[in-house]
Motif scaffolding. Sequence first.
Motif, PDB file in Angstrom:
ATOM      1  N   MET A   1      34.541  20.804  -3.751  1.00 24.09           N
ATOM      2  CA  MET A   1      34.812  19.752  -4.743  1.00 24.09           C
ATOM      3  C   MET A   1      34.220  18.443  -4.254  1.00 24.09           C
ATOM      4  N   ILE A   3      33.007  14.343  -6.077  1.00 27.33           N
ATOM      5  CA  ILE A   3      32.924  13.545  -7.296  1.00 27.33           C
ATOM      6  C   ILE A   3      31.633  12.759  -7.274  1.00 27.33           C
ATOM      7  N   ARG A 132      25.446  21.707  -4.329  1.00 24.82           N
ATOM      8  CA  ARG A 132      26.406  21.045  -5.205  1.00 24.82           C
ATOM      9  C   ARG A 132      26.080  21.440  -6.630  1.00 24.82           C
ATOM     10  N   GLN A 143      31.131  22.190  -4.328  1.00 25.18           N
ATOM     11  CA  GLN A 143      30.207  22.113  -3.201  1.00 25.18           C
ATOM     12  C   GLN A 143      30.448  23.298  -2.293  1.00 25.18           C
ATOM     13  N   ARG A 144      29.369  23.914  -1.867  1.00 26.47           N
ATOM     14  CA  ARG A 144      29.500  25.065  -0.979  1.00 26.47           C
ATOM     15  C   ARG A 144      28.367  25.028   0.032  1.00 26.47           C
TER      16      ARG A 144
END
Lengths: 430, 407
Positions: A1, A3, A132, A143-144
């Motif tokens: 996650m 923003i 992302r 996000q990974r």
Amino acid sequence: MYITGWTALLAAFGAVPTFLAHDRAVAWAWMVGVVGLALLDALLAPVAAGIGVKSTVPRSVRLGQATEASLSIANLTRGRLRGAIRDAWEPSAGAGANRHRFDLGPLETRKLTTRLTPTRRGDRHSGDLTVRLDGPLRLAGRQRSIPRRETLRVLPEFASRRHLPSRLALLREIDGLASVNMRGAGSEFDSLREYVIGDDVRNIDWRATARRAEVLVKTFRPERDRRVFILVDTSRLSAGRVGDAPRLDASIEAALLLSALAAHAGDRVQVVAFDRRERARALGSTSPRLMPALAEALAVAQPNLVEPDWPGAVHLIQDRLSQRALVVLLTTIDPSGLDNGLTDAVASLGKRHQVVVASVEDPELADLASTRGDATDLYGAAAAERGRLETSALAMRMRQLGAEVVRGLPADLAPSLADAYLRLKAAGKL
Amino acid sequence: MTATDIARVEGYTIPEPGPALKSRLWRLRYWIVVALAFVAIVALALARATPSSSEALSTWNPEPDGSMAVAEILRDQGVRIREIGYLSRALISDPDATTFVITLPSMLSDDQIASVLEHPGDLVFIGISRDLLQALGDGLSYWTDQGYAFSAACDDPDAIAAEFTTASSPRIGSDRIGGTTVCFQDPNGYGTYAVIDQYERRIILITDPVIAMNENLSKEGNAALVLRALGKHRTLVWYSRALDDDTTLVVPGAPGNPGGPPPREIEAQPGYLPTGTGDALFALGLAGLVAAFWRGRRMGALVSEPLPVIVHASESARGRGRLYRRAKSTGRASAALRAAAAERMGRRLGVPRSAEPPALIAAVSRASNREAAAVERLLYGPPPTTEPDMMVLAKELDTLEREVERP
């Protein structure tokens, strides 16, 4: 996650209704709304398994040159994928713009490239790939990171290769190509051929002439298939910075130029990086085979903060060499190393082999010696002068032991060593 | 085959699905417990904490000399109470429906009293001073006397309801029959409670502040008198002077500070900014937190790199120089400078290193046109003992070397 900046902007707009209502409860309510919206957006963002990533990294690059690592990304979903990917590398890998934004249609693939300009020799490793994926509102997303460890081998710069053409020309002058039947030291019998006017009559082979109807002369060529053994010292003293790079880098440059030259001359070259044990090794007799192997082997040689084991080095050299050879010790003649065994090593190697000691000098020492400011500078100058005198004395001692000593600033060492090699070859001392 | 399978075959890496929400929560359980505990503690502290003050006659002071009891009872009755420490912050928008309470007027300056008396609404003074009575005029007089409690004995309904109070001193006297009613009078005509009716407003003077304090409120008829005096309107503005208050009352809609000098300095108080500015700033602060999360969230982990130690090769020579300096070893340092100069000149003039000093001296003196003795003194003379001497020697050696190089 994560923003995006839009969320922050949206949150800042909450100041307007709060101002109009002059009530903090409005600010809180706005904030809760914005955060809720961002959370919703993150939930609605495509799952990370919707993207496929393939990273392709070139095996090696020469220091000072740029290369490109490429990333293929594929949208595996039937929707649109918007987001960004970060191609992380070690700082010394010199990855410039390594964050790429992408906008992929359904099942679309794309190739992204990251330009790498490494600033340091050795193996440069990559970090993880981080993806992302934006949510539909672009307020937040998923996000990974994908674990990855690619390696880019940064080969030595070999800046000294610009000296190679001129030295090769010198070599050809010595070599039979230029003067075929130059007789004397440093040349060996090659073949017999017919006498032509202008040949040195001393080269006529009477015995062969007697057997044949025509006059035959012996031809000579410079010695070939000599052994050249280069030992690059990777111990304590090689770690010292001279200018911008450690001494070792200057040694490697010199080793590369000498190897290239000797391989062209037809000698068999063996290179070893050594401190207390063998750190790298490369050998070969032809330039196309030797040079890549040598660059690979020396790319990862690093200075080690240990005292060199010179008796061990002598054992190693004597084990590896069955006949007379040119032994080049690329090290540093350091006055503090009087008792580190270099002189003894030179003495014992000099009995069977021609030894060359190549030492990297420090230009800062000359600056230090010529500084005349206050008394403090003078003490420094005196110390530098004392060090230089001691080094000279040590070099003199080694010359007396029969070794050739080459001293040079980092940029000059490689051509000086090449010249010393050519001198020895012309004199037939190999 | 799905697109994912094809991609796998082609060598693409597909991110593993992250851990399920449940296991992620389970991994974070300790942090969640800590966060919840923190929130609970903060909430509890906020719920229990009430603003507190130690000023006498403050509505937030629960001590015996405070007035929190009065304020609490009035609040229970639906009166909105606002306590101020600065007159300029009174900002009474509706004077007709507001009671303005001034505690301890003896601490106010004449300007402040004058500005307070300009207030168009009802006023209650808890405590009096000679200056105040003088400003009020109307033949009021001031009297101090530790006397006894007397019955109301007047036609004010609040005083009659209270019957008796514990108020004793100071007292107030009046020679006017009409507008002013003085109650709880002693035989001399001085009382502890006065009501002045002026046109649209009423001014109540409670001469002895102790009857409004927590410790005395329940005695006699104190509570009845104080609560009835203060509870006339739905709003109450309670002025309890802050130590540094020198502001005067500003009456909305009227020219400020009539008759008095302007305040000595204009204070930047929220009242001068548009209402809502503070709240807007608060909202921006919250947005700042969001922005912090936006910027603070890293895009993947940092990549670490083992870097080599940087040691300058000349460091050992510098260290040696520092050793010479610490030992003030001018002799050793000069010897090094001399030897180096001799070596360079010897090489230039072709004198072998192994040659004896006289050979070098002769060569140098020939090349530089100097006396052999001078050259000998310079190159092989006694070592200098002070730093200035050493510097002179170094300079001379440099000159000699230049002469030898360019004869």
